[in-house]
Design a protein around this motif. Structure first.
Motif, short mmCIF file in Angstrom:
data_model
loop_
_atom_site.label_atom_id
_atom_site.label_comp_id
_atom_site.label_asym_id
_atom_site.label_seq_id
_atom_site.Cartn_x
_atom_site.Cartn_y
_atom_site.Cartn_z
N ILE A 276 -5.62 140.20 1.38
CA ILE A 276 -5.78 138.86 1.95
C ILE A 276 -7.17 138.67 2.53
O ILE A 276 -7.65 139.46 3.34
CB ILE A 276 -4.73 138.59 3.06
N LEU A 277 -7.79 137.57 2.09
CA LEU A 277 -9.05 137.09 2.65
C LEU A 277 -8.72 135.81 3.40
O LEU A 277 -7.98 134.96 2.89
CB LEU A 277 -10.03 136.81 1.50
N LEU A 278 -9.22 135.67 4.62
CA LEU A 278 -9.04 134.42 5.36
C LEU A 278 -10.36 133.67 5.32
O LEU A 278 -11.35 134.15 5.89
CB LEU A 278 -8.61 134.71 6.80
N GLY A 279 -10.39 132.54 4.64
CA GLY A 279 -11.61 131.79 4.45
C GLY A 279 -11.62 130.47 5.19
O GLY A 279 -10.72 130.17 5.97
N CYS A 280 -12.63 129.68 4.93
CA CYS A 280 -12.76 128.39 5.59
C CYS A 280 -13.62 127.48 4.74
O CYS A 280 -14.20 127.90 3.74
CB CYS A 280 -13.39 128.55 6.97
N MET A 281 -13.70 126.22 5.12
CA MET A 281 -14.68 125.28 4.59
C MET A 281 -15.85 125.27 5.59
O MET A 281 -15.81 126.01 6.58
CB MET A 281 -14.07 123.88 4.51
N THR A 282 -16.86 124.42 5.37
CA THR A 282 -17.71 124.13 6.52
C THR A 282 -16.84 123.33 7.47
O THR A 282 -16.21 122.34 7.09
CB THR A 282 -18.96 123.33 6.13
N GLU A 283 -16.75 123.80 8.71
CA GLU A 283 -15.82 123.24 9.68
C GLU A 283 -16.46 123.35 11.06
O GLU A 283 -17.35 124.18 11.26
CB GLU A 283 -14.50 124.06 9.70
N THR A 284 -16.00 122.56 12.00
CA THR A 284 -16.44 122.75 13.38
C THR A 284 -15.74 123.97 13.95
O THR A 284 -14.86 124.56 13.31
CB THR A 284 -16.10 121.54 14.28
N SER A 285 -16.08 124.32 15.17
CA SER A 285 -15.41 125.45 15.83
C SER A 285 -13.94 125.16 16.12
O SER A 285 -13.21 126.06 16.53
CB SER A 285 -16.12 125.82 17.13
N CYS A 286 -13.50 123.92 15.89
CA CYS A 286 -12.08 123.60 16.09
C CYS A 286 -11.24 124.34 15.04
O CYS A 286 -10.41 125.19 15.39
CB CYS A 286 -11.87 122.09 16.00
N ALA A 287 -11.45 124.04 13.78
CA ALA A 287 -10.65 124.68 12.73
C ALA A 287 -10.95 126.17 12.62
O ALA A 287 -10.07 126.97 12.32
CB ALA A 287 -10.89 123.98 11.38
N ILE A 288 -12.22 126.56 12.87
CA ILE A 288 -12.56 127.99 12.83
C ILE A 288 -11.84 128.76 13.94
O ILE A 288 -11.33 129.86 13.72
CB ILE A 288 -14.09 128.18 12.97
N SER A 289 -11.76 128.16 15.13
CA SER A 289 -11.06 128.84 16.23
C SER A 289 -9.58 128.96 15.92
O SER A 289 -8.94 129.95 16.30
CB SER A 289 -11.26 128.07 17.54
N ALA A 290 -9.04 127.95 15.24
CA ALA A 290 -7.63 128.04 14.81
C ALA A 290 -7.46 129.22 13.87
O ALA A 290 -6.59 130.07 14.06
CB ALA A 290 -7.20 126.73 14.14
N ALA A 291 -8.30 129.31 12.86
CA ALA A 291 -8.20 130.41 11.89
C ALA A 291 -8.39 131.77 12.59
O ALA A 291 -7.72 132.75 12.25
CB ALA A 291 -9.23 130.24 10.79
#
Lengths: 337, 337
Positions: A276-291
């Motif tokens: 499992i890799l946990l990735g993201c989009m370009t996002e603010t620290s809101c969605a990144i902090s959630a992840a």
């Protein structure tokens, strides 16, 4: 519960170049869910290759009635209602899911990673993306990435070997590669993965187009490094099919409808012995902090999204010893700036 | 928070025979933690092969001061205090951990499996143990086990093949075997595991003595079925060592200090690509219902413990379609009878 939202445009620090496109901004929608003065924050990030847009997310959120939910409803019930609202709208659902989880954590005075018994010391380093660029720019970007322990390279053009050789002229850090469906010949793909393995690449994302299932299964069986589904994998219902084709999956909150579903995917993927890799989009620290709340549960993280934008409007998860570590605050732990 | 406890003797429906001993009862301690009228239930089950006894648990619980904790303390903080109280006392800690989690779930009106986003439809069937017995008794027990989808056999004596052949004369259900350290020659053990595999055995627990590490690693490398650590594996700090020796681990709440640690073990074991069995002692439906909260996260369950006693004093997790399913009630979901 009262839901409000507003559009927000993420400004990228550097132009973002994939195998198929370039851009300078990412559209987003910021969400707030309020109950008796406590506010939960959420975010939908909407890069152009997703089906969701600011318009579709706004439509979804306008139609979503959370006023019917009060303290007698469990988080589970509200999330269930959310997921059943439509067939698609994964980023819109992720935004609401994040805000609901943030609200829940604040109401119960607990950080989500604690609620879920996650071991922060087990968070894997985040990768940091060195975009497709000139040799000189690649050398500079590689040198600038000294805070990171794992570098990610976008491949899938005729410059693939040049990019990796250039990085290797500067550093021997482990690499991972994201081909974004860029290779179409399975023999070439296998040659490349073997070469990448010799260069210290630890996994490869989406080496070939998602629809070339037989070829990817052939490749995964022979590859010396794990082959990870990204474009091919969206959400829980895709997981069964992935198991026979890929070594693992890239989970992104925006694709999989949020934290609740991400946790379920992790649980099921582990039973299938998938990476499992946990990735993201370009996002603010809101969605990144959630992840970041669930990042200790996965093998690799790619959570550099908030570091790539110049107008982050949240204080949240921070880079520490190469890892994106969640704040020690309730919920997802963010504070609006 | 106020903690009270009392000894309780579990009466076994049938004499329990392992490779090394037989018995008719299991000593236990039942725990209650009360806060403002809400009660969390916990249990320590104390079979003779564990270090903990009714006396050691009583001593531990008498010395544990939970009065110092109030609503301003998080569950995390209380659990942390609990784990640091002593080096051993794993069953006593499990009892307190279960009661604290039950209390937390009730105070927040949420079943623990929902809090942890577990997918109840993913709970694997529980195994049901066919004890060492005469051929006739084995046939009867196998026929009586028609509600179960996976049968467990205790091996490690000179009757091993007779037992499995006898079961196979009645049913072709999948089997698992628990050797309880009964084999001491690695070549014999490998022959047996290969034969077991041909007979439809899906995994084997502790085929050889825990201290024969090199021999077990040799065996695991060659075995056609996963080799699971039971006696060799107690708790989180043992996990690193297990990874090189066994295919997987048997997690029991009484060994590993409770639900909080069990969740951490599951997360870490999955990163090491290890298989997970969730087991139990003979226990009331209190500890079994606690374990059932996390049972969807593992590959196999062995949670028949409450079905083996005649004086269960809790209503809780129930056998449904071969699976032990947690109650749809807050916390661990048990009601005292």
């Amino acid at each position: 519960m009262k839901l409000t939202f507003r559009p927000y445009t993420l400004q990228l620090k550097e132009q973002f170049t994939l195998a198929t496109s370039s851009r300078n901004t990412t559209p987003a929608i910021l969400v707030e869910i309020e109950q008796d003065g406590v506010i939960g924050y959420g975010e939908a990030s909407l890069p152009p290759y997703l089906k969701d847009t600011q318009e579709s997310v706004s439509r979804f959120l306008s139609n979503l009635n959370l006023q019917q939910f009060c303290y007698s409803h469990t988080l589970d019930e509200v999330l269930d209602h959310l997921l059943k609202e439509s067939r698609d709208d994964s980023a819109a659902k992720a935004a609401v899911d994040i805000a609901l989880h943030d609200l829940y954590g604040k109401q119960h005075n607990v950080a989500l990673h604690k609620l879920w018994n996650c071991n922060l010391s087990a968070i894997p380093p985040t990768s940091y993306t060195i975009g497709i660029a000139s040799e000189e720019d690649i050398r500079r970007k590689t040198r600038d990435a000294d805070q990171f322990k794992l570098l990610k390279v976008k491949l899938g053009r005729d410059t693939d070997k040049m990019i990796i050789n250039t990085i290797r002229s500067v550093t021997d850090k482990p690499l991972c590669v994201d081909v974004n469906q860029g290779w179409t010949d399975k023999h070439h793909a296998l040659d490349m993965l073997q070469w990448c393995h010799e260069q210290g690449v630890v996994f490869a994302e989406q080496p070939m187009p998602a629809e070339m299932k037989n070829e990817i299964a052939w490749l995964t069986e022979r590859s010396p490094i794990p082959v990870i589904a990204d474009e091919a994998f969206q959400r829980l219902s895709d997981l069964d099919e992935m198991a026979g084709i890929y070594s693992g999956i890239n989970i992104k909150l925006m694709k999989c409808e949020g934290l609740g579903q991400a946790l379920k995917i992790i649980q099921e993927a582990r039973k299938k012995s998938m990476k499992i890799l946990l990735g993201c989009m370009t996002e603010t620290s809101c969605a990144i902090s959630a992840a970041s709340q669930i990042s200790s549960l996965v093998d690799w993280t790619d959570l550099d999204g908030a570091l790539l934008i110049s107008n982050d409007c949240f204080d949240g998860a921070k880079l520490s010893d190469g890892r994106i570590v969640p704040p020690d605050r309730p919920g997802i732990g963010v504070l609006p700036i």
